[in-house]
Design an enzyme around this catalytic site. Structure first.
Site, PDB file in Angstrom:
ATOM      1  N   LYS A  38       0.930  -1.194   0.045  1.00 47.71           N
ATOM      2  CA  LYS A  38      -0.040  -0.098  -0.048  1.00 47.71           C
ATOM      3  C   LYS A  38       0.881   1.116   0.023  1.00 47.71           C
ATOM      4  O   LYS A  38       0.814   2.175  -0.619  1.00 47.71           O
ATOM      5  CB  LYS A  38      -0.863   0.068   1.117  1.00 47.71           C
ATOM      6  CG  LYS A  38      -2.075  -0.994   0.772  1.00 47.71           C
ATOM      7  CD  LYS A  38      -2.922  -1.414   2.499  1.00 47.71           C
ATOM      8  CE  LYS A  38      -3.886  -2.265   2.088  1.00 47.71           C
ATOM      9  NZ  LYS A  38      -4.527  -2.715   3.342  1.00 47.71           N
ATOM     10  N   GLN A  77      -4.456  -1.492   9.300  1.00 44.69           N
ATOM     11  CA  GLN A  77      -4.465  -2.745   8.748  1.00 44.69           C
ATOM     12  C   GLN A  77      -4.856  -3.601   9.630  1.00 44.69           C
ATOM     13  O   GLN A  77      -4.600  -3.686  10.914  1.00 44.69           O
ATOM     14  CB  GLN A  77      -2.832  -3.114   8.420  1.00 44.69           C
ATOM     15  CG  GLN A  77      -2.700  -4.431   7.984  1.00 44.69           C
ATOM     16  CD  GLN A  77      -3.113  -4.467   6.429  1.00 44.69           C
ATOM     17  OE1 GLN A  77      -3.041  -3.449   5.542  1.00 44.69           O
ATOM     18  NE2 GLN A  77      -3.921  -5.403   6.222  1.00 44.69           N
ATOM     19  N   ASP A  88     -10.779   3.646   4.234  1.00 45.84           N
ATOM     20  CA  ASP A  88     -11.181   2.475   4.125  1.00 45.84           C
ATOM     21  C   ASP A  88     -12.736   2.267   3.970  1.00 45.84           C
ATOM     22  O   ASP A  88     -13.385   1.020   4.005  1.00 45.84           O
ATOM     23  CB  ASP A  88     -10.895   1.515   5.479  1.00 45.84           C
ATOM     24  CG  ASP A  88      -9.902   0.481   4.998  1.00 45.84           C
ATOM     25  OD1 ASP A  88      -9.992   0.048   3.772  1.00 45.84           O
ATOM     26  OD2 ASP A  88      -9.218  -0.226   5.836  1.00 45.84           O
TER      27      ASP A  88
END
Ligand SMILES: NC(=O)c1ccc[n+]([C@@H]2O[C@H](COP(=O)([O-])OP(=O)(O)OC[C@H]3O[C@@H](n4cnc5c(N)ncnc54)[C@H](OP(=O)(O)O)[C@@H]3O)[C@@H](O)[C@H]2O)c1
Length: 298
Positions: free
Chosen positions: A54, A98, A121
């Site tokens: 990422k 994460q 997200d």
């Protein structure tokens, strides 16, 4: 019938190039560099690999990318302090935690500490609510990537029967909400299946578009689909494999060998949904930066 392969690697490269173009424009017009902060708690090797990819993708798109690696035993108070700092940091437009987090950290509580304006997200309740209300702001990256895979390969979900296997907060529920919107590129009739579903095959056989997100390797078999179905395989199940450089191989939730002989189109694993998830995370980060620019101007 031999299915055409929906090439997620190629489509993700297109999306990333579009994002890089957008980043260059925001920099040039507004003097703003979109910034992504990725937070990793603990030392899970798979999570570390995802975080590194990422970071790399964000840097390649011209973004400011920073990572925050915290020890497994990090208490909630330290998490809160970090998120407070990142929420206030003008160089950071998007924050990604994460997952999974170590057990002592409540994922819902942590997500709720991220500013909804930086929740790239799309897992904050405000953003999930907006998605359900049909006014999406940050759509979770995997569902957003699935929609792009369908649209960019000429398989619009409009008017189709989409059957989703799985109802998780990060894939099943948001992809169902996204594709049932009364909006261009959506407008599907959606059925959501889970472990409480009776007679799963009778439902999957009705699918024009089948989205498998169960985390059960190879569980969609040839007799569970109709001819001409479009199959999106989200599953990424890891199996040890000494012949691979990484030491493991990834297997989808669909029995690719047999289902691809009946499908009109299918995503491979790897190289299907996975690359799109990172590309859409970048797209959300660019969107967050543009929304901030607009907000500051108004
Ligand atoms: N490629 C990517 O970028 C990406 C991104 C996210 C996830 N994934 C992968 O996608 C898979 C799913 O992830 P997730 O986070 O959504 O998983 P999850 O949270 O474990 O949810 C799995 C869902 O599948 C349902 N399910 C499990 N077995 C089933 C069965 N036999 N029949 C019907 N439904 C069944 C579960 O039902 P219940 O609710 O009843 O338990 C649950 O709703 C995993 O392999 C994951 O690694 C890939």
């Amino acid at each position: 019938m031999v299915a055409s392969i929906i090439n997620g690697t190629e489509i993700a490269a297109q999306v990333k190039a579009e994002v890089a173009q957008g980043v260059a424009e925001v920099k040039q017009r507004h003097g703003v560099t979109p910034g992504l902060a990725v937070v990793l708690v603990g030392d899970d090797p798979a999570s570390a690999v995802y975080v590194a990819s990422k970071q790399k993708a964000a840097s390649e798109a011209g973004m400011h990318a920073e990572d925050h690696k915290l020890a497994t035993a990090t208490p909630m108070e330290a998490m809160e302090a970090l998120l407070k700092r990142l929420n206030a940091d003008a160089n950071v437009h998007g924050i990604l935690i994460q997952l999974p987090l170590p057990k002592h950290l409540n994922e819902h509580a942590v997500m709720e500490r991220i500013s909804p304006d930086k929740d790239v997200d799309g897992l904050h309740p405000v953003n999930m609510g907006l998605l359900l209300a049909g006014r999406p702001r940050f759509v979770p990256a995997t569902p957003a990537g699935i929609q792009q895979l369908l649209l960019r390969t000429g398989h619009s979900p409009e008017g189709k029967h989409v059957v989703v296997c799985g109802r998780s907060d990060i894939v099943g529920k948001p992809v169902a909400a996204l594709l049932m919107h009364k909006a261009p590129g959506a407008n599907a009739t959606v059925t959501v299946c889970h472990t409480g579903t009776r007679d799963l095959p009778s439902l999957t056989r009705q699918a024009d578009i089948l989205i498998a997100a169960m985390g059960r390797a190879g569980s969609i078999k040839a007799d569970m689909v109709k001819d001409g179905v479009v199959v999106i395989d989200v599953g990424t199940n890891r199996f040890e494999d000494a012949s691979k450089k990484s030491g493991y191989r990834l297997v989808g939730d669909v029995d690719y060998e047999v289902v691809s002989k009946r499908a009109a189109a299918i995503t491979p694993v790897p190289g299907g949904v996975g690359p799109m998830t990172i590309a859409m995370l970048l797209a959300n980060t660019l969107k967050a930066a543009m929304l901030r620019v607009q907000h500051e101007k108004s």
